[in-house]
Design a protein around this motif. Structure first.
Motif, PDB file in Angstrom:
ATOM      1  N   GLU A 164     -12.073  -2.485 -18.205  1.00 43.93           N
ATOM      2  CA  GLU A 164     -12.346  -3.439 -19.170  1.00 43.93           C
ATOM      3  C   GLU A 164     -11.509  -4.912 -18.902  1.00 43.93           C
ATOM      4  O   GLU A 164     -11.905  -5.958 -19.226  1.00 43.93           O
ATOM      5  N   LYS A 165     -10.327  -4.589 -18.472  1.00 42.94           N
ATOM      6  CA  LYS A 165      -9.634  -6.045 -18.256  1.00 42.94           C
ATOM      7  C   LYS A 165     -10.067  -6.622 -17.171  1.00 42.94           C
ATOM      8  O   LYS A 165     -10.256  -7.879 -17.096  1.00 42.94           O
ATOM      9  N   LEU A 166     -10.867  -6.194 -16.213  1.00 44.42           N
ATOM     10  CA  LEU A 166     -11.464  -6.808 -15.158  1.00 44.42           C
ATOM     11  C   LEU A 166     -12.807  -7.455 -15.561  1.00 44.42           C
ATOM     12  O   LEU A 166     -13.391  -8.792 -15.467  1.00 44.42           O
ATOM     13  N   VAL A 167     -13.487  -6.853 -16.633  1.00 44.57           N
ATOM     14  CA  VAL A 167     -14.705  -7.527 -17.260  1.00 44.57           C
ATOM     15  C   VAL A 167     -14.148  -8.253 -18.180  1.00 44.57           C
ATOM     16  O   VAL A 167     -14.964  -9.686 -18.161  1.00 44.57           O
ATOM     17  N   LEU A 168     -13.241  -8.368 -18.802  1.00 38.79           N
ATOM     18  CA  LEU A 168     -12.687  -9.523 -19.658  1.00 38.79           C
ATOM     19  C   LEU A 168     -12.320 -10.554 -18.996  1.00 38.79           C
ATOM     20  O   LEU A 168     -12.582 -11.901 -19.354  1.00 38.79           O
ATOM     21  N   GLN A 169     -11.551 -10.566 -17.912  1.00 40.41           N
ATOM     22  CA  GLN A 169     -11.255 -11.462 -16.845  1.00 40.41           C
ATOM     23  C   GLN A 169     -12.574 -12.291 -16.275  1.00 40.41           C
ATOM     24  O   GLN A 169     -12.412 -13.836 -16.525  1.00 40.41           O
ATOM     25  N   LYS A 192     -22.190  -4.247 -20.381  1.00 43.05           N
ATOM     26  CA  LYS A 192     -22.449  -4.604 -21.817  1.00 43.05           C
ATOM     27  C   LYS A 192     -21.544  -3.723 -22.742  1.00 43.05           C
ATOM     28  O   LYS A 192     -21.084  -4.057 -23.754  1.00 43.05           O
ATOM     29  N   LEU A 193     -21.569  -2.460 -22.479  1.00 46.96           N
ATOM     30  CA  LEU A 193     -21.001  -1.413 -23.385  1.00 46.96           C
ATOM     31  C   LEU A 193     -19.327  -1.796 -23.111  1.00 46.96           C
ATOM     32  O   LEU A 193     -18.719  -1.630 -24.143  1.00 46.96           O
ATOM     33  N   ASP A 194     -18.706  -2.275 -21.984  1.00 53.51           N
ATOM     34  CA  ASP A 194     -17.490  -2.480 -21.638  1.00 53.51           C
ATOM     35  C   ASP A 194     -17.153  -3.917 -22.551  1.00 53.51           C
ATOM     36  O   ASP A 194     -16.029  -3.866 -23.391  1.00 53.51           O
ATOM     37  N   ARG A 195     -18.037  -4.675 -22.828  1.00 50.14           N
ATOM     38  CA  ARG A 195     -17.730  -5.988 -23.588  1.00 50.14           C
ATOM     39  C   ARG A 195     -17.746  -5.622 -24.959  1.00 50.14           C
ATOM     40  O   ARG A 195     -16.648  -6.038 -25.772  1.00 50.14           O
ATOM     41  N   VAL A 214      -7.876 -14.263 -26.537  1.00 53.46           N
ATOM     42  CA  VAL A 214      -7.225 -14.424 -25.241  1.00 53.46           C
ATOM     43  C   VAL A 214      -6.266 -15.681 -25.137  1.00 53.46           C
ATOM     44  O   VAL A 214      -5.143 -15.384 -24.553  1.00 53.46           O
ATOM     45  N   MET A 215      -6.777 -16.669 -25.499  1.00 50.94           N
ATOM     46  CA  MET A 215      -5.794 -18.039 -25.335  1.00 50.94           C
ATOM     47  C   MET A 215      -4.589 -17.756 -26.232  1.00 50.94           C
ATOM     48  O   MET A 215      -3.567 -17.985 -25.906  1.00 50.94           O
TER      49      MET A 215
END
Length: 223
Positions: A164-169, A192-195, A214-215
């Protein structure tokens, strides 16, 4: 004035709506301290008064937002020295409005560069003083709200799993679902499910809100 003699006063009556926060008035001149306290209380402020910087640091720090109305020249620790010392005592930090008996450009510049809200010269116009105090208290309220939001955002980010962190990045870098799926070796549906899980854990519904969260988590507190 000793710590035991510190005065804490709230407004009386119901005619004036009290601004949110406490004004910590640090002034060694008894007559001026009393006059300023009366002015601030008459405008609905809650006021705590101290004769020295040490008196301010002796009691436990309050949790309420507010500001320091701080005399520059105090017996013992000066106003500037207190301002510097507060960096090591963050629980006591609030936006500062300085009061000085003489116009000193070099000193005022030093105080402002160190983060003071305002530097006023005595005798100060009451409306100018009240405006400065309102601005300082408002800044503290806003900063505390920002910190609370930042803590919540950081907690949400910390709860994410590795993928999930990789997807967010990848999302924050502007990569598309197809690109992320190829890089991580999963399907676009999985991305898409991770997002969706990421957005749920961070309490957001839109991409702009996600990017803002995130900011906030990665930034400092605005002055």
């Amino acid at each position: 004035m000793s710590h035991a003699e510190c005065v804490y006063e709230a407004p009386t009556g119901h005619a004036i709506a009290a601004p949110t926060g406490v004004v910590h008035l640090i002034e060694d001149d008894v007559s001026l301290r009393t006059a300023l306290q009366r002015l601030l209380v008459s405008e609905g402020f809650v006021v705590a008064t101290y004769a020295t910087a040490g008196d301010y640091l002796l009691p436990a720090a309050t949790k309420d937002p507010g500001c320091l109305l701080l005399d520059l020249h105090l017996p013992g620790c000066s106003g500037l020295e207190l301002q510097e010392a507060l960096h090591d005592h963050p629980d006591y930090e609030h936006p500062i409005v300085f009061l000085s008996g003489a116009a000193d450009i070099a000193t005022s510049v030093r105080a402002m560069r160190a983060g003071a809200c305002e530097f006023l010269t005595k005798p100060v116009d009451s409306e100018v003083l009240l405006a400065a105090v309102r601005t300082a208290v408002g800044r503290d309220v806003a900063q505390r709200a920002w910190r609370a939001g930042q803590q919540q955002a950081r907690a949400g980010l910390a709860s994410l799993g590795r993928r999930e962190k990789l997807v967010l990045q990848g999302i924050t870098d502007g990569r598309r679902h197809k690109q992320l799926a190829a890089e991580l070796g999963v399907s676009e549906r999985t991305i898409k499910l991770d997002r969706a899980r990421i957005m749920s854990r961070l309490g957001v519904r839109t991409l702009p809100a996600l990017l803002r969260t995130v900011m906030i988590a990665q930034s400092g507190v605005p002055r």
